[in-house]
Scaffold this active site. Structure first.
Site, mmCIF file in Angstrom:
data_model
loop_
_atom_site.group_PDB
_atom_site.id
_atom_site.type_symbol
_atom_site.label_atom_id
_atom_site.label_comp_id
_atom_site.label_asym_id
_atom_site.label_seq_id
_atom_site.Cartn_x
_atom_site.Cartn_y
_atom_site.Cartn_z
ATOM 1 N N ARG A 82 0.843 -1.194 0.000
ATOM 2 C CA ARG A 82 0.000 0.000 0.000
ATOM 3 C C ARG A 82 0.880 1.246 0.000
ATOM 4 N NH1 ARG A 82 -1.875 0.904 4.323
ATOM 5 N NH2 ARG A 82 -1.222 -0.884 5.553
ATOM 6 N N TYR A 214 -1.567 -3.545 -6.720
ATOM 7 C CA TYR A 214 -1.279 -4.328 -5.522
ATOM 8 C C TYR A 214 -2.312 -4.197 -4.415
ATOM 9 C CZ TYR A 214 1.676 -7.278 -2.772
ATOM 10 O OH TYR A 214 2.168 -8.361 -2.090
ATOM 11 N N GLY A 215 -2.744 -5.335 -3.896
ATOM 12 C CA GLY A 215 -3.494 -5.431 -2.633
ATOM 13 C C GLY A 215 -4.466 -4.298 -2.381
ATOM 14 N N GLY A 216 -4.313 -3.687 -1.220
ATOM 15 C CA GLY A 216 -5.234 -2.656 -0.776
ATOM 16 C C GLY A 216 -5.304 -1.443 -1.695
ATOM 17 N N LYS A 223 -9.657 -2.334 1.637
ATOM 18 C CA LYS A 223 -9.406 -1.175 2.495
ATOM 19 C C LYS A 223 -10.200 0.053 2.032
ATOM 20 C CE LYS A 223 -6.720 -3.824 4.602
ATOM 21 N NZ LYS A 223 -6.058 -3.972 5.863
ATOM 22 N N HIS A 243 -10.640 -2.365 11.410
ATOM 23 C CA HIS A 243 -9.535 -3.199 10.923
ATOM 24 C C HIS A 243 -9.300 -4.313 11.950
ATOM 25 C CE1 HIS A 243 -5.056 -3.242 9.388
ATOM 26 N NE2 HIS A 243 -5.790 -4.149 8.787
ATOM 27 N N SER A 265 -1.386 -3.488 10.273
ATOM 28 C CA SER A 265 -1.012 -4.382 9.185
ATOM 29 C C SER A 265 0.239 -5.180 9.540
ATOM 30 C CB SER A 265 -0.749 -3.566 7.927
ATOM 31 O OG SER A 265 -1.894 -2.808 7.609
ATOM 32 N N ALA A 266 0.180 -6.475 9.217
ATOM 33 C CA ALA A 266 1.305 -7.390 9.476
ATOM 34 C C ALA A 266 1.690 -7.458 10.951
ATOM 35 C CB ALA A 266 2.509 -7.039 8.588
ATOM 36 N N CYS A 267 0.694 -7.367 11.842
ATOM 37 C CA CYS A 267 0.952 -7.468 13.278
ATOM 38 C C CYS A 267 0.189 -8.621 13.920
ATOM 39 C CB CYS A 267 0.628 -6.155 13.973
ATOM 40 S SG CYS A 267 1.800 -4.853 13.544
ATOM 41 N N THR A 270 -4.197 -12.330 11.034
ATOM 42 C CA THR A 270 -4.470 -13.620 10.388
ATOM 43 C C THR A 270 -4.063 -14.759 11.317
ATOM 44 O OG1 THR A 270 -4.144 -12.637 8.219
ATOM 45 C CG2 THR A 270 -3.981 -15.037 8.350
ATOM 46 N N ASN A 271 -2.901 -14.601 11.958
ATOM 47 C CA ASN A 271 -2.423 -15.654 12.852
ATOM 48 C C ASN A 271 -3.351 -15.865 14.039
ATOM 49 O OD1 ASN A 271 0.531 -16.857 12.327
ATOM 50 N ND2 ASN A 271 0.272 -14.886 11.313
ATOM 51 N N ASP A 294 -9.300 -9.749 8.887
ATOM 52 C CA ASP A 294 -8.803 -8.397 8.599
ATOM 53 C C ASP A 294 -9.798 -7.275 8.885
ATOM 54 O OD1 ASP A 294 -6.437 -6.975 7.624
ATOM 55 O OD2 ASP A 294 -7.661 -6.375 5.918
ATOM 56 N N ARG A 383 2.169 -12.159 -0.461
ATOM 57 C CA ARG A 383 0.836 -12.501 0.064
ATOM 58 C C ARG A 383 0.262 -13.719 -0.628
ATOM 59 N NH1 ARG A 383 -1.688 -8.807 4.079
ATOM 60 N NH2 ARG A 383 -0.043 -7.286 4.384
ATOM 61 N N ASN A 510 -0.710 -17.718 22.436
ATOM 62 C CA ASN A 510 -1.566 -16.550 22.673
ATOM 63 C C ASN A 510 -2.926 -16.976 23.235
ATOM 64 O OD1 ASN A 510 0.469 -14.893 21.753
ATOM 65 N ND2 ASN A 510 -0.299 -14.838 19.640
HETATM 66 P P1 GTP Z 1 -2.404 -7.651 7.427
HETATM 67 O O1 GTP Z 1 -2.916 -8.688 6.512
HETATM 68 O O2 GTP Z 1 -1.327 -6.815 6.828
HETATM 69 O O3 GTP Z 1 -3.472 -6.801 8.014
HETATM 70 O O4 GTP Z 1 -1.575 -8.425 8.597
HETATM 71 P P2 GTP Z 1 -2.018 -9.300 9.878
HETATM 72 O O5 GTP Z 1 -2.323 -8.384 11.018
HETATM 73 O O6 GTP Z 1 -3.063 -10.275 9.509
HETATM 74 O O7 GTP Z 1 -0.656 -10.053 10.270
HETATM 75 P P3 GTP Z 1 -0.272 -11.613 10.165
HETATM 76 O O8 GTP Z 1 -1.102 -12.479 11.069
HETATM 77 O O9 GTP Z 1 -0.229 -11.989 8.746
HETATM 78 O O10 GTP Z 1 1.206 -11.593 10.772
HETATM 79 C C1 GTP Z 1 2.236 -10.828 10.220
HETATM 80 C C2 GTP Z 1 3.569 -11.348 10.658
HETATM 81 O O11 GTP Z 1 3.633 -11.378 12.094
HETATM 82 C C3 GTP Z 1 3.836 -12.776 10.196
HETATM 83 O O12 GTP Z 1 5.160 -12.887 9.739
HETATM 84 C C4 GTP Z 1 3.618 -13.604 11.430
HETATM 85 O O13 GTP Z 1 4.387 -14.785 11.435
HETATM 86 C C5 GTP Z 1 4.021 -12.657 12.554
HETATM 87 N N1 GTP Z 1 3.262 -12.977 13.804
HETATM 88 C C6 GTP Z 1 1.937 -13.173 13.924
HETATM 89 N N2 GTP Z 1 1.586 -13.498 15.190
HETATM 90 C C7 GTP Z 1 2.742 -13.494 15.902
HETATM 91 C C8 GTP Z 1 3.044 -13.754 17.291
HETATM 92 O O14 GTP Z 1 2.187 -14.067 18.119
HETATM 93 N N3 GTP Z 1 4.361 -13.624 17.645
HETATM 94 C C9 GTP Z 1 5.349 -13.288 16.750
HETATM 95 N N4 GTP Z 1 6.590 -13.193 17.193
HETATM 96 N N5 GTP Z 1 5.099 -13.048 15.435
HETATM 97 C C10 GTP Z 1 3.802 -13.145 15.030
HETATM 98 C C1 SPV Z 2 -3.015 -4.411 5.274
HETATM 99 O O1 SPV Z 2 -2.045 -3.767 4.843
HETATM 100 O O2 SPV Z 2 -3.551 -4.149 6.386
HETATM 101 C C2 SPV Z 2 -3.542 -5.547 4.505
HETATM 102 C C3 SPV Z 2 -2.982 -5.801 3.174
HETATM 103 O O3 SPV Z 2 -4.448 -6.209 4.961
HETATM 104 S S1 SPV Z 2 -3.648 -4.758 1.958
HETATM 105 O O4 SPV Z 2 -4.806 -5.430 1.376
HETATM 106 O O5 SPV Z 2 -2.614 -4.556 0.920
HETATM 107 O O6 SPV Z 2 -4.063 -3.510 2.526
HETATM 108 MN MN MN Z 3 -4.958 -5.538 7.107
#
Ligand code: GTP
Ligand code: SPV
Ligand code: MN
Length: 601
Positions: A82, A214-216, A223, A243, A265-267, A270-271, A294, A383, A510
Site C-alpha cells: 500500500r 497491488y493489494g489494498g 481497504k 480493521h 497491518s502485518a501485526c 491472520t495468525n 482483517d 501474500r 496466545n
Molecule cells: P495484514 O494482513 O497486513 O493486516 O496483517 P495481519 O495483522 O493479519 O498479520 P499476520 O497475522 O499476517 O502476521 C504478520 C507477521 O507477524 C507474520 O510474519 C507472522 O508470522 C508474525 N506474527 C503473527 N503473530 C505473531 C506472534 O504471536 N508472535 C510473533 N513473534 N510473530 C507473530
Molecule cells: C493491510 O495492509 O492491512 C492488509 C494488506 O491487509 S492490503 O490489502 O494490501 O491492505
Molecule cells: Mn490488514
C-alpha cells in the site's frame, strides 16, 4: 491479446441498473477500452481469466502436483505494498478528513486522476466487477462495483468478495429501493509510482485508484470500500467498520465467545484468527473458530450487544513467517486454489518464503536465481489470496446474516519494550482511550520505513475515512443505557529482550491470553489494578506446557511507571493534535491516567 471474450456492453436491462449502465458507459468514454466484460463470477469465467493470464505471463503455474490450482504473480518491483503517502480522502471540507488523512479538494482530485484515466484502457479490457461485502443475504452487507482493467484484480476480487451475478442482482434490488452502491474505478495505468493515486470520495461513495495493481491499492472492496468509505457510512448510520479479525473461542462446555481484535497491518491478525490452541487446551476440548482475519463491521444488536460480520470472503494474507509451526491452518488453506503474489519458488516450483521451512529457494520474488546478496527470497509483503472456505477452522457461523456477538475487543501492536503482554481497560471510555493511544512499529505492508514506532489508533491510521476526533466520539457514543458492550483489552506479543529476541512465544500460546480475556468478561478470572488498567498476575495465566520461565513472564506483565509516564506525555501530545474535535471525555481519561502515573513517582 486478451482471451476473455468481450461480453455485451450492458447487462440484461433493469431500470434500477440504469445508474450502473450510465456510469460504465461514462467510464468507457473516458478510458477507451477495447472491450467491456461484465463479470458473472462463474467458475467458467474464472478459468478463462486464469488461462488468459497464463498466456500473457501475468500468472505462472506453480507445481500442480503439490499445489493444484495454485498460481504465482510477480508484481512490478515498484508496486509491492500500500502507498499511504499517495492515498487521499477527498471531502468538501478539509477538516472532515482530519489531520490523520491526506486531503485534496474533490474537484481537484477528480480532475487530477481523470487526467490519468484519460484513454488509459486502450488495448485493454474493461471489467465490470459487481461485488457484495458480507454474506450475500445479510442486511449488514453492502455492495459495490469495481471497474478495473486488471484481470489479476478480477481474479483476486472473486476470491476476496462475493462477486458476480448474485451481487449484481442485489445491487439491482437495492437500486429499486434507492440504496446506492459504492463506485470504484481502478486502472493499473503504467505502474509508475509518480503517476499513482488512491483517491476516496466518501460523500459520493466513490473511489478512484490509478497506477498500482497491488493489494489494498487495487482490490477496492477491501481497504478502500470496507474501511475508508464504510467507516464514513458507519459513523453516519451508527455502526463501526474496523480493521479487526474476528475469532470464536469455544470452551470445553461448548460455549463460544467471539473476540474482535485490531492490530496494525502485518501485526498478527491472520495468525490470531486461525490460532491452534496448545496441546493441553485441545485435550480439554478448547477449539478456535475463524470468522474473519482483517475487517469487522459491527452493529449494536437489539439485545444491546455488538454483533459483527466479516465483510470479506477470502484472506489476503502475509506469506513470510507462515509455517506448519506458526500457522498450520493458513498453511493447510493454501495448498490448493490459491494465488501467491511475490513469493519465491523452490527448484520443483513450489511456493516458498522466509520462515516456511529449511528448503533453499531456487528463484526469488523478482524471478532471479536466488542469491542471498539480493535480500530475502520472498518479498516481506508477499501474500496469498485464498477463499476463507478453505480454512480448516472456518466458523460455521461466519456467514450468519446477523453476524456473531462480540464478547471482547482487543487492541495491540508491535512494541519491543514497555507495553505489557496484556491489560484490560477499566470501562468503555477508558478502552476507547487505550485504542486511541495505540502505537506500533511500521511493517512492510505499506511502503516506507519499517520498524518505526508510530501512533496507530485502533489500527485505523491508514484506513479511517474521516477525522480521528470524530471517530473517537463515535466510538464513545456506543456507551448508552441498555448497551452490553464487550470488554476492551490491549495485548503485545512482540516484546524483545536485550538480544533482540521475542520474549513471548506467541502464536498458539496466545491462547493463554485469550483464556484470561474470556475469564475477565465472564467474571471468572482475577486481575490487579495498575495505573494503565487491569493486569493478570502471573498465576492467573495458564502455564501448563508453556516454555517460558516465571521471571520472564512476570516481567512481561509488569507496568513500568516511569516508562509509562513518558508514554502518556507522548499520548497527550498526540491526541492534542485533534484539536477541537477531540472529545473532552477522551482527554479526561488521558489526564486521569497521567495523574495516576504521576502519583507513583
Ligand atoms: P495484514 O494482513 O497486513 O493486516 O496483517 P495481519 O495483522 O493479519 O498479520 P499476520 O497475522 O499476517 O502476521 C504478520 C507477521 O507477524 C507474520 O510474519 C507472522 O508470522 C508474525 N506474527 C503473527 N503473530 C505473531 C506472534 O504471536 N508472535 C510473533 N513473534 N510473530 C507473530
Ligand atoms: C493491510 O495492509 O492491512 C492488509 C494488506 O491487509 S492490503 O490489502 O494490501 O491492505
Ligand atoms: Mn490488514
Amino acid at each position: 491479446m486478451n482471451a476473455v471474450p468481450a461480453a455485451r456492453a450492458t447487462p440484461v436491462n433493469g431500470s434500477a441498473l440504469a445508474a450502473l449502465n450510465d456510469w460504465v458507459a461514462e467510464v468507457a468514454e473516458l478510458t477507451r477500452p477495447d472491450a467491456i466484460h461484465w463479470c458473472d463470477g462463474s467458475d467458467a469465467e474464472y478459468q478463462r481469466l486464469l488461462e488468459a493470464m497464463q498466456a500473457d505471463g501475468t500468472l505462472l503455474p506453480l507445481n500442480q502436483d503439490t499445489h493444484p490450482g495454485c498460481w504465482l504473480h510477480r508484481s512490478d518491483p515498484q508496486d509491492v505494498a500500500r502507498v499511504e503517502h499517495l492515498t487521499f480522502v477527498c471531502t468538501s471540507a478539509r477538516e472532515d478528513a482530519g489531520p490523520n488523512n491526506h486531503w485534496m479538494a474533490p474537484d481537484e482530485a477528480h480532475a487530477k486522476i481523470d487526467g490519468l484515466f484519460d484513454g488509459c484502457m486502450r488495448g485493454r479490457t474493461l471489467y465490470v466487477v459487481p461485488y457484495c461485502m458480507g454474506p450475500i443475504d445479510s442486511p449488514l452487507a453492502r455492495c459495490g462495483v469495481e471497474i478495473t482493467d486488471s484481470p489479476y484484480v478480477v481474479a483476486n476480487m472473486r476470491i476476496m468478495t462475493r462477486m458476480g451475478a448474485d451481487a449484481l442482482a442485489r445491487i439491482e434490488r437495492e437500486g429499486a429501493q434507492g440504496k446506492p452502491f459504492v463506485k470504484g474505478l481502478h486502472s493499473t495505468g503504467e505502474l509508475d509510482p509518480d503517476r499513482r493515486f488512491i483517491m476516496h470520495f466518501p460523500e459520493e461513495l466513490a473511489i478512484k485508484s490509478y497506477g498500482s495493481g497491488y493489494g489494498g491499492n487495487a482490490l477496492l472492496g477491501k481497504k478502500c470500500h470496507a474501511l475508508r468509505i464504510a467507516s464514513w457510512q458507519a459513523r453516519q448510520e451508527g455502526w463501526l467498520a474496523e480493521h479487526m479479525l474476528i475469532v470464536g473461542v469455544e470452551n470445553p462446555q461448548g460455549e463460544t465467545h467471539y473476540i474482535a481484535a485490531a492490530f496494525p497491518s502485518a501485526c498478527g491478525k491472520t495468525n490470531l484468527a486461525m490460532l491452534i490452541p496448545p496441546e493441553g487446551y485441545r485435550a480439554k476440548g478448547w477449539k478456535v473458530w475463524t470468522v474473519g482475519d482483517d475487517i469487522a463491521w459491527m452493529h449494536r444488536g437489539e439485545d444491546g450487544r455488538l454483533w459483527a460480520i466479516n465483510p470479506e470472503a477470502g484472506f489476503f494474507g502475509v506469506a513470510p513467517g507462515t509455517s506448519a509451526k506458526s500457522n498450520p491452518n493458513a498453511l493447510a488453506s493454501i495448498q490448493r486454489d490459491t494465488i501467491f503474489t511475490n513469493v519465491a519458488v523452490t527448484a520443483d516450483n513450489q511456493p516458498w518464503w522466509e520462515g516456511l521451512d529449511d528448503r533453499v529457494p531456487a528463484i526469488d520474488w523478482q524471478g532471479r536465481p536466488y542469491d542471498p546478496a539480493n535480500g530475502p527470497a520472498a518479498h516481506p509483503n508477499a501474500r496469498f489470496t485464498v477463499s476463507a472456505s478453505q480454512c480448516p477452522t472456518y466458523s460455521p457461523h461466519a456467514e450468519d446474516a446477523q453476524g456473531v456477538p462480540i464478547s471482547a475487543i482487543v487492541f495491540g501492536g508491535r512494541r519491543a519494550s514497555l507495553v505489557p503482554l496484556v491489560f484490560q481497560a477499566r470501562d468503555w471510555a477508558h478502552g476507547v482511550l487505550v485504542g486511541a493511544a495505540m502505537a506500533s512499529e511500521t511493517t512492510a505492508a505499506a511502503t516506507g520505513k519499517v520498524g518505526v514506532v508510530r501512533r496507530d489508533p485502533m489500527a485505523m491510521k491508514p484506513f479511517c475515512g474521516y477525522h480521528f476526533g470524530d471517530y473517537f466520539s463515535h466510538w464513545l457514543s456506543f456507551d448508552q443505557p441498555g448497551s452490553k458492550l464487550p470488554g476492551i483489552f490491549h495485548v503485545n506479543w512482540f516484546r524483545k529482550d536485550e538480544e533482540g529476541r521475542f520474549m513471548w512465544p506467541g502464536f498458539g500460546d496466545n491462547m493463554r491470553v485469550l483464556e484470561w480475556i474470556i475469564g475477565r468478561v465472564t467474571g471468572e478470572a482475577g486481575a490487579v489494578e495498575s495505573a494503565i488498567g487491569l493486569v493478570p498476575e502471573a498465576s492467573s495465566l495458564n502455564r501448563d506446557g508453556l516454555d517460558l520461565d516465571g521471571q520472564t513472564l512476570r516481567s512481561l506483565l509488569q507496568v513500568d511507571p516511569a516508562g509509562w509516564r513518558h508514554e502518556y506525555k507522548a499520548i497527550a501530545e498526540f491526541i492534542g493534535e485533534f484539536g477541537e474535535r477531540l472529545p473532552g471525555k477522551l482527554k479526561a481519561e488521558a489526564d486521569r491516567t497521567a495523574r495516576a502515573l504521576d502519583a507513583l513517582a
